[in-house]
Design a protein around this motif. Structure first.
Motif, PDB file in Angstrom:
ATOM      1  N   PRO A  18       0.840  -1.199   0.000  1.00  0.00           N
ATOM      2  CA  PRO A  18       0.000   0.000   0.000  1.00  0.00           C
ATOM      3  C   PRO A  18       0.879   1.255   0.000  1.00  0.00           C
ATOM      4  CG  PRO A  18      -0.758  -1.583   1.648  1.00  0.00           C
ATOM      5  CD  PRO A  18       0.555  -2.091   1.128  1.00  0.00           C
ATOM      6  N   GLY A  19       0.585   2.166  -0.896  1.00  0.00           N
ATOM      7  CA  GLY A  19       1.383   3.387  -1.021  1.00  0.00           C
ATOM      8  C   GLY A  19       2.730   3.180  -1.674  1.00  0.00           C
ATOM      9  N   GLY A  20       2.962   1.987  -2.244  1.00  0.00           N
ATOM     10  CA  GLY A  20       4.233   1.682  -2.910  1.00  0.00           C
ATOM     11  C   GLY A  20       4.264   2.156  -4.348  1.00  0.00           C
ATOM     12  N   PRO A  21       5.395   1.955  -5.014  1.00  0.00           N
ATOM     13  CA  PRO A  21       5.573   2.461  -6.385  1.00  0.00           C
ATOM     14  C   PRO A  21       5.038   1.525  -7.465  1.00  0.00           C
ATOM     15  CG  PRO A  21       7.613   1.491  -5.625  1.00  0.00           C
ATOM     16  CD  PRO A  21       6.644   1.390  -4.477  1.00  0.00           C
ATOM     17  N   GLY A  22       3.877   0.902  -7.210  1.00  0.00           N
ATOM     18  CA  GLY A  22       3.302  -0.013  -8.196  1.00  0.00           C
ATOM     19  C   GLY A  22       2.805   0.698  -9.437  1.00  0.00           C
ATOM     20  N   SER A  23       2.194   1.847  -9.268  1.00  0.00           N
ATOM     21  CA  SER A  23       1.678   2.611 -10.409  1.00  0.00           C
ATOM     22  C   SER A  23       1.869   4.093 -10.110  1.00  0.00           C
ATOM     23  CB  SER A  23       0.199   2.298 -10.637  1.00  0.00           C
ATOM     24  OG  SER A  23      -0.279   3.039 -11.741  1.00  0.00           O
ATOM     25  N   VAL A  24       2.942   4.648 -10.651  1.00  0.00           N
ATOM     26  CA  VAL A  24       3.298   6.043 -10.396  1.00  0.00           C
ATOM     27  C   VAL A  24       2.955   6.875 -11.633  1.00  0.00           C
ATOM     28  CG1 VAL A  24       5.171   7.644  -9.871  1.00  0.00           C
ATOM     29  CG2 VAL A  24       5.197   5.329  -8.881  1.00  0.00           C
ATOM     30  N   LYS A  25       2.014   7.760 -11.495  1.00  0.00           N
ATOM     31  CA  LYS A  25       1.672   8.711 -12.557  1.00  0.00           C
ATOM     32  C   LYS A  25       2.280  10.042 -12.141  1.00  0.00           C
ATOM     33  CE  LYS A  25      -2.436   6.178 -13.972  1.00  0.00           C
ATOM     34  NZ  LYS A  25      -1.659   5.018 -14.115  1.00  0.00           N
ATOM     35  N   ALA A  26       3.423  10.358 -12.736  1.00  0.00           N
ATOM     36  CA  ALA A  26       4.254  11.459 -12.248  1.00  0.00           C
ATOM     37  C   ALA A  26       3.798  12.841 -12.705  1.00  0.00           C
ATOM     38  CB  ALA A  26       5.708  11.228 -12.654  1.00  0.00           C
ATOM     39  N   GLY A  27       3.062  12.942 -13.780  1.00  0.00           N
ATOM     40  CA  GLY A  27       2.594  14.250 -14.226  1.00  0.00           C
ATOM     41  C   GLY A  27       3.706  15.242 -14.506  1.00  0.00           C
ATOM     42  N   GLY A  28       4.840  14.755 -15.050  1.00  0.00           N
ATOM     43  CA  GLY A  28       5.969  15.617 -15.390  1.00  0.00           C
ATOM     44  C   GLY A  28       6.944  15.851 -14.260  1.00  0.00           C
ATOM     45  N   ARG A  29       6.680  15.287 -13.080  1.00  0.00           N
ATOM     46  CA  ARG A  29       7.569  15.476 -11.932  1.00  0.00           C
ATOM     47  C   ARG A  29       8.684  14.432 -11.924  1.00  0.00           C
ATOM     48  NH1 ARG A  29       4.247  16.067  -6.553  1.00  0.00           N
ATOM     49  NH2 ARG A  29       6.368  16.380  -5.762  1.00  0.00           N
ATOM     50  N   ASP A  30       9.687  14.668 -11.097  1.00  0.00           N
ATOM     51  CA  ASP A  30      10.744  13.697 -10.855  1.00  0.00           C
ATOM     52  C   ASP A  30      10.242  12.655  -9.858  1.00  0.00           C
ATOM     53  OD1 ASP A  30      12.437  15.124 -12.524  1.00  0.00           O
ATOM     54  OD2 ASP A  30      13.443  16.176 -10.898  1.00  0.00           O
ATOM     55  N   VAL A  31      10.901  11.465  -9.879  1.00  0.00           N
ATOM     56  CA  VAL A  31      10.492  10.357  -9.014  1.00  0.00           C
ATOM     57  C   VAL A  31      11.730   9.757  -8.351  1.00  0.00           C
ATOM     58  CG1 VAL A  31       9.413   8.065  -8.927  1.00  0.00           C
ATOM     59  CG2 VAL A  31       8.484   9.821 -10.466  1.00  0.00           C
ATOM     60  N   LEU A  32      11.648   9.538  -7.022  1.00  0.00           N
ATOM     61  CA  LEU A  32      12.692   8.865  -6.261  1.00  0.00           C
ATOM     62  C   LEU A  32      12.080   7.641  -5.589  1.00  0.00           C
ATOM     63  CD1 LEU A  32      15.513   8.615  -4.952  1.00  0.00           C
ATOM     64  CD2 LEU A  32      14.692  10.162  -3.153  1.00  0.00           C
ATOM     65  N   ILE A  33      12.642   6.454  -5.871  1.00  0.00           N
ATOM     66  CA  ILE A  33      12.185   5.210  -5.257  1.00  0.00           C
ATOM     67  C   ILE A  33      13.361   4.585  -4.535  1.00  0.00           C
ATOM     68  CG2 ILE A  33      11.273   2.890  -5.669  1.00  0.00           C
ATOM     69  CD1 ILE A  33       9.885   4.061  -8.191  1.00  0.00           C
ATOM     70  N   LYS A  34      13.219   4.423  -3.200  1.00  0.00           N
ATOM     71  CA  LYS A  34      14.218   3.721  -2.396  1.00  0.00           C
ATOM     72  C   LYS A  34      13.574   2.415  -1.953  1.00  0.00           C
ATOM     73  CE  LYS A  34      16.321   7.917  -0.520  1.00  0.00           C
ATOM     74  NZ  LYS A  34      16.602   8.671   0.723  1.00  0.00           N
ATOM     75  N   LEU A  35      13.968   1.326  -2.620  1.00  0.00           N
ATOM     76  CA  LEU A  35      13.385   0.031  -2.301  1.00  0.00           C
ATOM     77  C   LEU A  35      13.880  -0.458  -0.950  1.00  0.00           C
ATOM     78  CD1 LEU A  35      13.712  -1.553  -5.835  1.00  0.00           C
ATOM     79  CD2 LEU A  35      11.592  -0.900  -4.696  1.00  0.00           C
ATOM     80  N   PRO A  36      13.100  -1.317  -0.269  1.00  0.00           N
ATOM     81  CA  PRO A  36      13.553  -1.826   1.032  1.00  0.00           C
ATOM     82  C   PRO A  36      14.827  -2.642   0.892  1.00  0.00           C
ATOM     83  CG  PRO A  36      11.410  -2.773   0.413  1.00  0.00           C
ATOM     84  CD  PRO A  36      11.809  -1.836  -0.663  1.00  0.00           C
ATOM     85  N   ARG A  37      15.701  -2.523   1.865  1.00  0.00           N
ATOM     86  CA  ARG A  37      16.947  -3.306   1.873  1.00  0.00           C
ATOM     87  C   ARG A  37      16.882  -4.448   2.880  1.00  0.00           C
ATOM     88  NH1 ARG A  37      21.570  -0.759  -0.624  1.00  0.00           N
ATOM     89  NH2 ARG A  37      20.902   1.166  -1.577  1.00  0.00           N
ATOM     90  N   ASN A  38      15.824  -4.478   3.686  1.00  0.00           N
ATOM     91  CA  ASN A  38      15.722  -5.494   4.728  1.00  0.00           C
ATOM     92  C   ASN A  38      14.794  -6.653   4.357  1.00  0.00           C
ATOM     93  OD1 ASN A  38      13.381  -4.015   4.809  1.00  0.00           O
ATOM     94  ND2 ASN A  38      13.335  -3.764   7.033  1.00  0.00           N
ATOM     95  N   ARG A  39      14.277  -6.654   3.141  1.00  0.00           N
ATOM     96  CA  ARG A  39      13.419  -7.749   2.681  1.00  0.00           C
ATOM     97  C   ARG A  39      13.409  -7.802   1.158  1.00  0.00           C
ATOM     98  NH1 ARG A  39       7.593  -5.664   1.927  1.00  0.00           N
ATOM     99  NH2 ARG A  39       7.823  -3.431   2.259  1.00  0.00           N
ATOM    100  N   VAL A  40      13.020  -8.945   0.628  1.00  0.00           N
ATOM    101  CA  VAL A  40      12.899  -9.139  -0.812  1.00  0.00           C
ATOM    102  C   VAL A  40      11.493  -8.725  -1.227  1.00  0.00           C
ATOM    103  CG1 VAL A  40      12.870 -10.868  -2.662  1.00  0.00           C
ATOM    104  CG2 VAL A  40      14.575 -11.022  -0.831  1.00  0.00           C
ATOM    105  N   CYS A  41      11.404  -7.996  -2.318  1.00  0.00           N
ATOM    106  CA  CYS A  41      10.100  -7.642  -2.878  1.00  0.00           C
ATOM    107  C   CYS A  41       9.685  -8.743  -3.848  1.00  0.00           C
ATOM    108  CB  CYS A  41      10.162  -6.309  -3.619  1.00  0.00           C
ATOM    109  SG  CYS A  41      10.455  -4.878  -2.579  1.00  0.00           S
TER     110      CYS A  41
END
Length: 194
Positions: A18-41
């Motif tokens: 929930p609230g993750g980067p599954g579907s990001v509609k950026a609308g011309g903005r920049d995007v930063l995604i820091k994936l978890p390092r303590n678990r496998v996605c």
């Protein structure tokens, strides 16, 4: 990495969270995604970004657990209509022998840089679709694809980057210090793809 201006930020979340980067509609903005390092996605959805300027994806281990992708869907990272630089670093992308791309771009004219990463497990068959480490498609081509210290292991096709007049591919491919499907050493390669 590109300089990001007031980016949309996704920190510590997998694409299916929930609230993750599954579907990001950026609308011309920049995007930063820091994936978890303590678990496998175990990705039940792609990182799907559309309409971004610059993108920075950092760290994490994604394993493809979606449907097989034989219809050409379900890429691990899917970039649509981006215009700036996409910088992907420190990721482990495991396509899990699915017939899907690790990274796919569509309608992009910028550049993609992948650094210090492992991409593996793209599957495929002659009778159906196949997966690539990166596959730029449609209304491009990308200005550059740069792989720096990236290892790619595949049972099928690794890079599909041939420039075509329909917008597929890239104008410039640069492979630096990594293992590619046909590369046994630590060599650098660059090619103009026009």
């Amino acid at each position: 990495p590109p300089v990001l201006q007031a980016p949309l930020v996704y920190d510590g979340k997998c694409p299916g969270d929930p609230g993750g980067p599954g579907s990001v509609k950026a609308g011309g903005r920049d995007v930063l995604i820091k994936l978890p390092r303590n678990r496998v996605c175990n990705s039940k959805s792609s990182i799907s970004i559309s309409g971004a300027r610059n993108v920075h994806i950092l760290g994490g281990h994604l394993v493809h657990t979606m449907a097989d992708g034989k219809s050409g869907v379900n890429k691990l990272i899917n970039l649509t209509s981006t215009s700036g630089t996409t910088f992907i670093e420190g990721v482990h992308l495991d396509v899990n022998l699915k017939h899907s791309d690790a990274i796919a771009t569509y309608l992009n004219s910028g550049r993609v840089i992948v650094q210090n990463s492992l991409i593996r497990g793209m599957g495929g068959a002659d009778s159906s679709s196949h997966g690539d480490a990166i596959h730029p498609q449609g209304a491009g081509p990308l200005k550059d694809i740069i792989f720096q210290n990236v290892s790619v292991y595949t049972g099928y096709q690794g890079l599909f980057v041939v420039y075509r007049t329909n917008g597929h591919g890239t104008r410039h491919l640069d492979l630096r210090k990594g293992d590619q499907p046909t590369d046994k050493g630590d060599r650098s390669r660059a090619a103009e793809c026009q």
